[in-house]
Motif scaffolding. Structure first.
Motif, PDB file in Angstrom:
ATOM      1  N   VAL A 288       0.848  -1.192   0.000  1.00  0.00           N
ATOM      2  CA  VAL A 288       0.000   0.000   0.000  1.00  0.00           C
ATOM      3  C   VAL A 288       0.882   1.239   0.000  1.00  0.00           C
ATOM      4  N   CYS A 289       0.778   2.046  -1.035  1.00  0.00           N
ATOM      5  CA  CYS A 289       1.544   3.294  -1.090  1.00  0.00           C
ATOM      6  C   CYS A 289       0.856   4.255  -2.051  1.00  0.00           C
ATOM      7  N   LEU A 304      -8.919   2.894   5.776  1.00  0.00           N
ATOM      8  CA  LEU A 304      -7.945   1.945   5.237  1.00  0.00           C
ATOM      9  C   LEU A 304      -7.476   0.986   6.321  1.00  0.00           C
ATOM     10  N   LEU A 308      -7.975  -3.080   6.306  1.00  0.00           N
ATOM     11  CA  LEU A 308      -6.856  -4.011   6.374  1.00  0.00           C
ATOM     12  C   LEU A 308      -7.049  -5.016   7.509  1.00  0.00           C
ATOM     13  N   PHE A 315       0.055  -7.152   4.815  1.00  0.00           N
ATOM     14  CA  PHE A 315       0.241  -5.887   4.106  1.00  0.00           C
ATOM     15  C   PHE A 315       1.529  -5.193   4.520  1.00  0.00           C
ATOM     16  N   TRP A 317       2.269  -1.066   4.517  1.00  0.00           N
ATOM     17  CA  TRP A 317       1.639   0.239   4.311  1.00  0.00           C
ATOM     18  C   TRP A 317       2.707   1.315   4.456  1.00  0.00           C
ATOM     19  N   VAL A 341       4.138  -1.217   8.900  1.00  0.00           N
ATOM     20  CA  VAL A 341       3.939   0.188   8.560  1.00  0.00           C
ATOM     21  C   VAL A 341       5.308   0.828   8.394  1.00  0.00           C
TER      22      VAL A 341
END
Length: 469
Positions: A288-289, A304, A308, A315, A317, A341
């Motif tokens: 995710v970007c 978001l 998720l 993921f 992110w 993250v």
């Protein structure tokens, strides 16, 4: 004119935005490798970005460093659109045109190596009259795809207006483009709406319009695309591009050190990210970007994060700039050993090419699109602004390598439950078609840039045309 044996000297004028300048530098490297002499315009605040190109081609590429033109409506020291508030972009484009005079003075001082052509970004339409004063042709470089370039030029050519009383859902048709696509008013470029709705000073607005119209007077367009992705828009000259020739030479980024690796200092090393991804099955992780400039609002980030968690997909992110993450989310993801993250820049190309990454949730900026295409990774389209709505349509409806994650738009938060369902469908059987098509398109992209491929041959033809000048 230069003597016939002289090395052709080309002037390159990038637009100082990461998504625009880096692909032009990639094109410059390809041109230098084919024997052209290049001078690249830059300003002190952007000169460092040129260092890799200068180091790779010290004998054939030279910088022309000029002061960035000051403007009373721009903050002092602003020389790049990175982290630039959107309100300043129209003025930024307008202010850059003041480089015309110093570039002209420089060009006239080069009798030993006269410029034979100007290649410049499509936001630098003012280089069309500049090239005419120098007495050489100008080629428009478009960092977007052909469709993403034709749409805004169509708007400024036809001066489409939203009827009084119509909301942001008003459909805008593009009858001269193959397939006659239509987009809602909310999906139309902010720059065009700023002009047509009088949201900027008249001088700035006229500059935006004239920049586009000047592009239609150029020698042609060099586009970072290829026929397997945009064939229907390359089959014949487009009215909305002035019926000009398009040299489709993409993807121009090299497989290594592509644009995703050059935007800044990585917050996580490629090796560390790869080691974390190694723990997951092939194609199971969603990356995710949303690029370097799109920042999610707290409501968007909350939706978001909830999606998720509800979908339970693994993921990565990437949160850039001043982006926010809901409190406690990062700790829960780490505790579940299911999510990472990354705050700041991430080695995107390396991530997309890792076997564990199966999907890319993206704002559909063209550089990110091509990185995913080259890696064979299907996309979850969440467009925010600029050409991204056009790119999303191309990916979903034409190329079949994406699913719509969110209708999109700056500040528009999706329904978390609906987004969770999209994520679950993507990694499940419903995403199989896009996954297969993405692999096919990656193979087509690789063939296009090899010797004998469509992009390779178009680039060779372009260089030959330059050499004739």
């Amino acid at each position: 004119m230069a003597p016939p044996t002289a090395t052709p000297h080309v002037l390159l004028v990038p637009f100082p935005a990461q998504g625009h300048a880096l692909p032009l530098y990639d094109l410059a490297a390809l041109l230098a490798a084919r024997g052209l002499r290049l001078t690249v315009v830059t300003t002190p605040g952007n000169a460092a970005q040129l260092a890799p190109l200068l180091a790779a081609h010290p004998d054939s590429v030279r910088p022309l460093v000029l002061p960035f033109p000051s403007h009373p409506s721009l903050p002092a020291g602003l020389e790049n659109t990175m982290n630039c508030p959107p309100v300043y972009i129209p003025v930024f484009i307008h202010a850059l045109a003041a480089l015309h005079r110093p570039i002209l003075a420089w060009a006239r001082s080069q009798p030993a190596h006269p410029v034979v052509a100007v290649v410049s970004d499509f936001f630098c339409g003012w280089t069309q009259p500049l090239a005419a004063e120098i007495g050489v042709p100008r080629v428009v470089f478009t960092p977007s795809g052909v469709l993403g370039t034709a749409v805004p030029h169509s708007l400024f050519r036809r001066l489409v207006k939203r009827p009084v009383g119509c909301d942001d859902g008003f459909p805008v048709a593009f009858p001269a483009i193959p397939g006659e696509p239509a987009f809602e008013w909310r999906e139309i470029s902010m720059l065009y709406k700023a002009y047509i709705e009088g949201l900027v000073e008249e001088q700035v607005g006229e500059s935006l319009k004239q920049n586009c119209l000047w592009n239609l007077e150029g020698w042609g367009f060099v586009s970072n695309t290829f026929p397997a992705l945009e064939g229907r828009y390359l089959d014949a000259p487009l009215e909305d591009l002035g019926f000009k020739r398009v040299w489709a030479v993409g993807p121009v980024a090299p497989d290594t050190d592509a644009a995703g690796e050059r935007g800044g200092e990585a917050a996580v090393a490629a090796g560390d990210l790869s080691a974390w991804l190694d723990a997951f099955p092939e194609g199971s992780v969603v990356y995710v970007c949303f690029g370097s400039q799109a920042v999610l609002t707290p409501a968007m980030a909350a939706a978001l994060a909830e999606a998720l968690e509800r979908s339970a997909v693994p993921f990565v992110w990437v949160v850039s700039g001043d982006g926010v993450v809901p409190e406690g989310f990062e700790a829960r993801a780490a505790a579940a050993a299911r999510g990472m993250v990354v705050r700041g820049w991430a080695p995107q190309v390396a991530a997309l090419r890792h076997a564990a990454v199966g999907w890319f949730m993206t704002h559909c900026g063209w550089n990110s699109v091509l990185e995913a295409v080259a890696a064979g990774v299907p996309m979850l389209a969440w467009p925010m602004a600029a050409d991204q709505f056009v790119n999303a349509r191309l990916l979903v409806e034409d190329a079949g390598v994406a699913l719509r994650a969110c209708a999109g738009g700056a500040g528009v938060a999706p329904d978390a439950g609906e987004l969770a369902a999209v994520l679950a469908d993507a990694v499940g059987e419903k995403g199989s078609g896009a996954r297969a098509r993405a692999k096919e398109l990656a193979a087509d992209a690789a063939i296009a840039v090899r010797s004998g491929g469509s992009s390779y041959e178009d680039l060779e033809r372009f260089v030959q045309e330059i050499q004739k000048l």
